[in-house]
Enzyme design. Structure first.
Site: not given
Ligand code: P1T
Length: 379
Positions: A46, A98, A170, A195
């Site tokens: 992690r 978004y 972003d 994306k």
């Protein structure tokens, strides 16, 4: 190193064990220690994993930043940024973004006492009226999803620096091939690597890149403490995707441009939203802060005809009707009922997400086939 070399080599080293050219997939949760604390820099996956580390270095390299972080999704990356804040803090965000980012802000972080202002930032002077002592973050999406609004990153960064506010951008739609927000003065650049960075519609992932060490340390702390990391297999896939980012983006831009011009003169189409048009309201800014105009665009049907919009997306055959974007294959979407359905209708319509709006993620297929597909679907 220039960008086209960085996507292939940036931040990468050949595997120290056997010289493997691609970083191995270290599918392990933990690492042997010779004595408590006696390890080779990796304790628990992690916190650190060598495959994820290779990807994080690649993220930093292509965004011209110092520190990269990878997360289990784009929203997990945004979630980590929001955890820099405290109750009472205020965020100024682009009014178009978004739908999932809007939902995270208004349905999760608002309940933790963070106040959000959704502001039309195409005119940067609008931002200043919302700034007060509690303003801690400006959140910019540019080009915006799905209206393709363009925000002047450099102008916003002058304002954010003047008021000592963090600026996060972003950069999902543009990718670092087209636009490098840290170079334009942003403090944090964020990606849905799901994306264009992944590029093949097979991985959900998020990324952050920053230059400031203290900010990076805070974000690494949040990444480890909250745990929204990505796995080594997915890290490997995105590393592989990044290696062809420059050639894919070039074709996305070429195909996007040809389709934008085809749609502009089609009688069944009212408006086409694409920053490459000279009459796009912020075309000059797009031209100065982006290398090209990308593969995303959206359009409305004449008379805002909802039924014709639905028929069009149902009729498309090469374009697949699906959420997401940025893969090699072309996708179409109906934002009002899909990606932006979590925004109330009245709010959606104020920013132009009307019921006949269709969004295209133009892929890298032969552009003649894409245009023929649109032609048949519209008729
Ligand atoms: O889906 P995820 O990897 O969590 O990324 C969220 C996200 C963040 N920012 C932008 C600009 C985005 O477009 C997205 C995800 N967008 C879609 C799934 C979509 O179809 O628009």
């Amino acid at each position: 190193m220039k960008f086209n070399t960085k996507v292939i080599h940036g931040g990468q080293e050949h595997d120290l064990a056997y010289g493997a050219v691609m970083p191995p997939i270290y599918q392990t949760t933990t690492y042997a220690q010779t004595t408590p604390g006696g390890h080779k820099g990796y304790e628990y996956s992690r916190t650190h994993n060598p495959t994820r580390h290779a990807l994080e270095s690649a993220f930093a390299s292509i965004e011209n930043g110092k520190y990269g972080l990878a997360f289990g999704s784009g929203l997990a990356a945004i979630d980590a940024v929001m955890k820099l804040l405290k109750p009472g803090d205020e965020v100024i965000s682009t009014n178009n973004l978004y739908g999932g980012s809007y939902r995270l802000f208004t349905k999760i972080f608002q309940d933790f006492g963070i106040k959000f202002h959704f502001v039309e930032m195409e005119n940067v002077s609008h931002i200043e009226t919302y700034i007060n002592d509690n303003t801690k973050l400006i959140w910019v999406e540019t080009p915006t999803n799905p209206m393709m609004n363009i925000i002047d990153i450099q102008a916003v960064s002058i304002l954010s620096k003047k008021h000592h506010i963090l600026l996060a951008v972003d950069n999902t739609f543009a990718t670092p091939y087209l636009q490098q927000p840290l170079e334009l003065g942003a403090d944090i650049v964020m990606h849905s690597a799901t994306k264009y960075l992944g590029g093949h519609s097979d991985v959900v992932m998020g990324g952050l890149v920053v230059n400031d060490k203290a900010l990076a340390d805070k974000l690494y702390f949040i990444q480890n403490a909250s745990g929204a990391i990505c796995g080594p297999q997915d890290s490997f896939l995105v590393l592989r995707g990044i290696k062809t980012l420059h050639v894919r983006m070039q074709r996305h831009c070429e195909n996007g441009k040809a389709i934008a011009y085809f749609l502009k003169t089609h009688p069944k189409i009212d408006k086409v939203f694409w920053p490459g048009f000279e009459d796009h309201p912020n075309h000059a800014i797009a031209k100065s802060q982006m290398k090209d105009f990308g593969g995303m665009l959206s359009f409305t049907i004449t008379g805002n005809d909802y039924k014709q919009a639905i028929k069009t997306v149902e009729n498309l055959k090469v374009f697949t009707l699906a959420e997401s974007l940025g893969g090699v294959e072309s996708l179409c979407g109906h934002p009002a009922s899909m990606t932006h359905s979590s925004i109330p209708k009245s709010e959606r319509e104020k920013i132009g997400i009307v019921d006949s709006l269709i969004r295209l993620s133009v892929g890298i297929e032969d552009v003649d086939d894409l245009i023929a597909d649109l032609q048949q679907a519209l008729s």
